[in-house]
Design a protein around this motif. Sequence first.
Motif, mmCIF file in Angstrom:
data_model
loop_
_atom_site.group_PDB
_atom_site.id
_atom_site.type_symbol
_atom_site.label_atom_id
_atom_site.label_comp_id
_atom_site.label_asym_id
_atom_site.label_seq_id
_atom_site.Cartn_x
_atom_site.Cartn_y
_atom_site.Cartn_z
ATOM 1 N N TYR A 37 1.224 -1.688 -0.233
ATOM 2 C CA TYR A 37 -0.266 0.219 0.011
ATOM 3 C C TYR A 37 0.829 1.267 0.112
ATOM 4 N N LYS A 39 0.367 5.540 1.163
ATOM 5 C CA LYS A 39 -0.703 6.511 1.417
ATOM 6 C C LYS A 39 -1.041 7.559 0.214
ATOM 7 N N ALA A 40 -2.516 8.449 0.759
ATOM 8 C CA ALA A 40 -2.536 9.248 -0.447
ATOM 9 C C ALA A 40 -1.692 10.409 -0.276
ATOM 10 N N SER A 108 -11.819 0.819 -3.066
ATOM 11 C CA SER A 108 -11.201 1.171 -1.679
ATOM 12 C C SER A 108 -10.008 0.704 -1.227
ATOM 13 N N GLU A 134 -3.866 3.054 -0.223
ATOM 14 C CA GLU A 134 -4.964 2.587 0.778
ATOM 15 C C GLU A 134 -6.273 4.267 0.719
ATOM 16 N N GLY A 135 -7.175 3.190 0.998
ATOM 17 C CA GLY A 135 -8.142 3.498 0.957
ATOM 18 C C GLY A 135 -9.070 4.250 -0.435
ATOM 19 N N THR A 138 -12.134 6.225 -2.802
ATOM 20 C CA THR A 138 -12.756 7.069 -1.569
ATOM 21 C C THR A 138 -12.052 8.249 -0.491
ATOM 22 N N ASN A 139 -11.162 7.145 0.206
ATOM 23 C CA ASN A 139 -10.114 8.148 0.556
ATOM 24 C C ASN A 139 -9.875 9.556 -0.551
ATOM 25 N N TRP A 140 -9.066 9.477 -1.634
ATOM 26 C CA TRP A 140 -8.584 10.566 -1.832
ATOM 27 C C TRP A 140 -9.443 11.202 -2.625
ATOM 28 N N SER A 141 -10.399 11.202 -3.122
ATOM 29 C CA SER A 141 -11.980 12.043 -3.148
ATOM 30 C C SER A 141 -11.825 12.579 -1.705
ATOM 31 N N GLU A 142 -11.985 12.521 -0.644
ATOM 32 C CA GLU A 142 -12.150 12.512 0.233
ATOM 33 C C GLU A 142 -11.019 14.002 1.262
ATOM 34 N N THR A 143 -10.275 13.321 0.974
ATOM 35 C CA THR A 143 -9.021 13.816 0.936
ATOM 36 C C THR A 143 -8.035 15.015 0.455
#
Length: 182
Positions: A37, A39-40, A108, A134-135, A138-143
């Motif tokens: 993985y 991280k964003a 995800s 990682e994530g 979904t995680n990328w677009s939120e971050t």
Amino acid sequence: MKKIISLLLVLVMALSLVACGASAPAEEKPADVAMQYIKAEEAKELLENDEYVFFDIRKAADSSANSIPGALAYDMDAAKEGDAEAGKATMTEATKDLDKKIILVCYSGKRYAQAATNALSAIGYDMTKVYTLEGGFTNWSETYPELTTAGVAPETQAPEVADDHKGGTFVYAITKAPETFN
């Protein structure tokens, strides 16, 4: 003696029927290849790095609606559903003449990424060059909502209230892109 021979024939026939009725053992699914993985935050720093390429492996409709800028779209839905041959074909096409590090972007960071990782391994791609975000998206677009192809949704200014000529009241809502606000 005839009884023994008859009994043996019945026994042989019964065993033959049982053996014919038994199904062949199911073909075992190969074990999943371990994913590594990223991280964003780390992936963001690599967006402009020519040594890396982002593969958006979500369904085509989803990746075309919103993705990471510059990501290449390769729909891995069939592979995620168990069609390993489709996954290998997709990743073979995706990696043709490619010698870069790949960052897989799925929903995800799980099932689609696992299908792509398995396919890349099966076609012999160098797995030390394959990372899963990682994530996922979904995680990328939120971050990093500003780092998606859909960008930031337009904001609405405070509504203006006005009186109409018949004594009633109505509301105007002015919608602008964020960069036009003062």
